[in-house]
Design an enzyme around this catalytic site. Sequence first.
Site, PDB file in Angstrom:
ATOM      1  N   GLY A 131      -4.460   1.929  -0.504  1.00 14.06           N
ATOM      2  CA  GLY A 131      -3.693   1.301  -1.579  1.00 14.06           C
ATOM      3  C   GLY A 131      -4.042  -0.162  -1.751  1.00 14.06           C
ATOM      4  N   ALA A 132      -5.338  -0.471  -1.688  1.00 13.48           N
ATOM      5  CA  ALA A 132      -5.775  -1.876  -1.636  1.00 13.48           C
ATOM      6  C   ALA A 132      -6.114  -2.462  -2.994  1.00 13.48           C
ATOM      7  CB  ALA A 132      -6.989  -1.999  -0.708  1.00 13.48           C
ATOM      8  N   ASN A 133      -5.855  -1.757  -4.088  1.00 11.87           N
ATOM      9  CA  ASN A 133      -6.210  -2.300  -5.398  1.00 11.87           C
ATOM     10  C   ASN A 133      -5.115  -3.194  -5.980  1.00 11.87           C
ATOM     11  OD1 ASN A 133      -5.153   0.650  -5.742  1.00 11.87           O
ATOM     12  ND2 ASN A 133      -4.584  -0.388  -7.648  1.00 11.87           N
ATOM     13  N   SER A 134      -3.920  -3.231  -5.353  1.00 14.16           N
ATOM     14  CA  SER A 134      -2.842  -4.072  -5.869  1.00 14.16           C
ATOM     15  C   SER A 134      -1.890  -4.442  -4.740  1.00 14.16           C
ATOM     16  CB  SER A 134      -2.070  -3.340  -6.983  1.00 14.16           C
ATOM     17  OG  SER A 134      -1.430  -2.184  -6.454  1.00 14.16           O
ATOM     18  N   GLY A 135      -0.994  -5.364  -5.049  1.00 10.68           N
ATOM     19  CA  GLY A 135       0.083  -5.712  -4.131  1.00 10.68           C
ATOM     20  C   GLY A 135      -0.356  -6.223  -2.777  1.00 10.68           C
ATOM     21  N   ILE A 136       0.403  -5.836  -1.749  1.00 11.48           N
ATOM     22  CA  ILE A 136       0.125  -6.280  -0.386  1.00 11.48           C
ATOM     23  C   ILE A 136      -1.273  -5.847   0.043  1.00 11.48           C
ATOM     24  CG2 ILE A 136       0.811  -5.997   2.033  1.00 11.48           C
ATOM     25  CD1 ILE A 136       3.671  -5.595   1.063  1.00 11.48           C
ATOM     26  N   GLY A 137      -1.657  -4.629  -0.337  1.00  9.27           N
ATOM     27  CA  GLY A 137      -2.967  -4.119   0.055  1.00  9.27           C
ATOM     28  C   GLY A 137      -4.102  -4.966  -0.478  1.00  9.27           C
ATOM     29  N   TYR A 293      12.350   7.711   0.737  1.00  5.85           N
ATOM     30  CA  TYR A 293      11.542   6.548   1.127  1.00  5.85           C
ATOM     31  C   TYR A 293      11.924   6.098   2.534  1.00  5.85           C
ATOM     32  CZ  TYR A 293       9.649   1.799   1.053  1.00  5.85           C
ATOM     33  OH  TYR A 293       8.968   0.638   1.361  1.00  5.85           O
TER      34      TYR A 293
END
Length: 352
Positions: A131-137, A293
């Site tokens: 999940g590295a394309n946005s946010g924390i990643g 979640y």
Amino acid sequence: MAALKYAGLEDTDSEEELPPGWEERTTKDGWVYYANHLEEKTQWEHPKSGKRKRVAGDLPYGWEQETDENGQVYFVDHINKRTTYLDPRLAFTVEDNPVKATTRQKYDGNSTAMEILQGCDLSGKVVIITGANSGIGFETAKSLALHGACVILACRSLARGEDAVQRILGEWHKAKVEAMTLDLASLQSVQHFAEAFKSKNLPLHILICNAAVFGAPWSLTEDGLESTFQVNHLGHFYLVQLLEDVLRQSSPARVVVVSSESHRFTEIKDSSGKLDFSLLSPSKKDYWAMLAYNRSKLCNILFSNELNRRLSPHGVTSNSVHPGNMIYSSIHRNWWVYTLLFTLARPFTKSM
């Protein structure tokens, strides 16, 4: 002294003397750890002194280090034609002295990832971030890449992954970054990703399990499991299993599982105290997005703890991390109510 005796740590002439049932061992890269045979667990700190140590220097002449079928390091003395699991260098250990924290806190809620990594040279390190394309990643991937690491962005959308790669290269054209397809909602995709990564014949020093969904409506994956549970936990669980051999071969290595304080507000046991599998992947009528979640985040922590217990003797550590409350990212995109709440809280939250 009575408390020490009760714990099996009776006072002796030396704080370096191990209590009964303990054994001193070393990892492949020379770090010393301690095996407690009575409780069947291991730890890095000496059970009495609390110190961490590593062996110093090369093996004596005629000695060679090998690994058995269980991944346990042993030593061959070719001169005397014998083998032992005891490192001959244990008599010459040096203490690992971490820098003591000053009275003033070094980092706080305003510290950036780049500031924390300042001075770190990660050249030669290979990192996978889901999940590295946005946010924390994305911020994690960018920060590690700008400090020399070779970073693989494991993303559900290859197009968005490639866009993230270009944004990182825009800041430093020599950054070693690559996007690869990984859809955690498909166990077949997880398997294909692991096979594609292994075909590169690269080591793996850091695996960051970051991808997650939050507030998603009930749906089943192609594997017939509730999507929040599979994306947030089971997909990562399977990924680590498939890459465990590479992590062990690359030691010292680490797994970082991005969890949440939300794990405290749920339960996955039934009334008799046994694991209730129906809570992990609930039916539509029993589904509540927030609880799903929370349960997935609890599974993250339980998995990380057990993974560390099993792999730390082999030089692979695992930690779960709470990134902070109400970080303003795109994780709230699944429902307008969550988006409104995060927007209202935005002035009081940390940015990416």
